[in-house]
Write a protein that holds these residues in place. Structure first.
Motif, PDB file in Angstrom:
ATOM      1  N   MET A  89      -1.878  39.062 -49.896  1.00 11.46           N
ATOM      2  CA  MET A  89      -3.096  39.103 -49.731  1.00 11.46           C
ATOM      3  C   MET A  89      -3.545  37.729 -49.014  1.00 11.46           C
ATOM      4  O   MET A  89      -3.067  36.731 -49.216  1.00 11.46           O
ATOM      5  N   LYS A  90      -4.538  37.730 -48.141  1.00 11.05           N
ATOM      6  CA  LYS A  90      -5.118  36.830 -47.260  1.00 11.05           C
ATOM      7  C   LYS A  90      -6.162  35.991 -48.391  1.00 11.05           C
ATOM      8  O   LYS A  90      -6.950  36.657 -48.830  1.00 11.05           O
ATOM      9  N   ASP A 136     -15.147  40.817 -39.076  1.00  8.51           N
ATOM     10  CA  ASP A 136     -13.880  41.711 -39.134  1.00  8.51           C
ATOM     11  C   ASP A 136     -12.720  41.026 -40.384  1.00  8.51           C
ATOM     12  O   ASP A 136     -12.195  41.688 -40.994  1.00  8.51           O
ATOM     13  N   GLU A 137     -12.865  39.676 -40.411  1.00  5.25           N
ATOM     14  CA  GLU A 137     -11.715  38.960 -40.951  1.00  5.25           C
ATOM     15  C   GLU A 137     -12.329  39.249 -42.299  1.00  5.25           C
ATOM     16  O   GLU A 137     -11.380  39.140 -43.400  1.00  5.25           O
ATOM     17  N   ASP A 190     -18.178  54.411 -52.979  1.00  4.34           N
ATOM     18  CA  ASP A 190     -17.094  54.631 -51.791  1.00  4.34           C
ATOM     19  C   ASP A 190     -16.234  53.395 -51.664  1.00  4.34           C
ATOM     20  O   ASP A 190     -15.677  53.317 -50.299  1.00  4.34           O
ATOM     21  N   ASP A 191     -15.893  52.526 -52.351  1.00  2.00           N
ATOM     22  CA  ASP A 191     -14.929  51.478 -52.039  1.00  2.00           C
ATOM     23  C   ASP A 191     -14.191  51.289 -53.512  1.00  2.00           C
ATOM     24  O   ASP A 191     -14.798  51.638 -54.592  1.00  2.00           O
ATOM     25  N   ILE A 192     -12.784  50.864 -53.530  1.00  6.73           N
ATOM     26  CA  ILE A 192     -12.085  50.745 -54.645  1.00  6.73           C
ATOM     27  C   ILE A 192     -12.873  49.786 -55.878  1.00  6.73           C
ATOM     28  O   ILE A 192     -12.720  49.876 -56.871  1.00  6.73           O
ATOM     29  N   THR A 193     -13.169  48.654 -55.093  1.00  4.72           N
ATOM     30  CA  THR A 193     -13.934  47.814 -56.161  1.00  4.72           C
ATOM     31  C   THR A 193     -14.840  48.226 -56.912  1.00  4.72           C
ATOM     32  O   THR A 193     -15.077  48.008 -58.103  1.00  4.72           O
ATOM     33  N   GLU A 239     -11.549  41.506 -47.801  1.00  2.00           N
ATOM     34  CA  GLU A 239     -11.986  42.200 -49.032  1.00  2.00           C
ATOM     35  C   GLU A 239     -11.332  43.465 -49.310  1.00  2.00           C
ATOM     36  O   GLU A 239     -10.899  43.992 -50.099  1.00  2.00           O
ATOM     37  N   TYR A 240     -10.741  44.203 -48.011  1.00  2.00           N
ATOM     38  CA  TYR A 240      -9.803  45.510 -48.199  1.00  2.00           C
ATOM     39  C   TYR A 240      -8.698  44.885 -49.028  1.00  2.00           C
ATOM     40  O   TYR A 240      -8.127  45.756 -50.069  1.00  2.00           O
ATOM     41  N   TRP A 241      -7.823  43.983 -48.425  1.00  2.00           N
ATOM     42  CA  TRP A 241      -6.685  43.626 -49.310  1.00  2.00           C
ATOM     43  C   TRP A 241      -7.010  43.213 -50.648  1.00  2.00           C
ATOM     44  O   TRP A 241      -6.246  43.342 -51.443  1.00  2.00           O
ATOM     45  N   ASP A 242      -8.191  42.453 -50.906  1.00  3.46           N
ATOM     46  CA  ASP A 242      -8.343  41.959 -52.213  1.00  3.46           C
ATOM     47  C   ASP A 242      -8.792  43.236 -53.208  1.00  3.46           C
ATOM     48  O   ASP A 242      -8.349  43.339 -54.247  1.00  3.46           O
TER      49      ASP A 242
END
Length: 153
Positions: A1-2, A33-34, A81-84, A39-42
């Motif tokens: 994870m970043k 984008d970063e 529409d998102d995991i979190t 957020e995606y990896w989190d």
């Protein structure tokens, strides 16, 4: 994870708590984008922690099914529409409501593997609910796997 963004925020908080000023220009610059990638990896990390908290004592198959429930909800218009947002939605996941996710310091390798496998190929696209000890009051009962009972819409 970043963790560049999180590390920058934690650094800013520690500097401010030490009584020093911190300016946005001093923090690492991140493009939209970063930030989106972080957020995606989190969110995947949160999903692995949720799987561990909800199904840490289950088989890899049971863990995959819990991950599938979350991912199926993300893809369904009836849920966020998102995991979190799916995991943190009020009254949806016991591990979020009772703080069990916060008490999981690190997910087991099998929980990460369950998330990875479900992202690559969904085991079940028809499950949206699970409970322990019997079928819940929501959804259509489908099957039991380990301690969990899974239901569709």
């Amino acid at each position: 994870m970043k963790n560049k963004g999180l590390a920058a925020v934690m650094l800013a908080i520690s500097i401010m708590s030490a009584g020093q000023n911190v300016y946005a220009a001093e923090l690492p610059y991140e493009t939209p984008d970063e930030i989106a990638e972080e957020e995606y990896w989190d969110s995947l990390e949160l999903l692995a922690l949720c799987v561990e908290a909800e199904a840490g004592n289950q088989t890899l198959e049971g863990k995959r099914l819990v991950a599938a429930v979350v991912l199926n909800r993300v893809e369904d218009p009836d849920w966020p529409d998102d995991i979190t947002a799916v995991i943190t939605q009020k009254h949806q996941f016991t591990s979020w409501e009772n703080g069990a996710i916060e008490r999981v310091w690190e997910a087991a390798d099998s929980s990460y593997m369950a998330v990875k496998l479900e992202l690559e190929h969904r085991s079940r696209k028809d499950i949206y609910y699970f409970t322990a000890g019997g079928y819940g009051k929501y959804g259509t009962p489908l099957f039991q796997c380990g301690d969990h009972y899974f239901s569709g819409k």
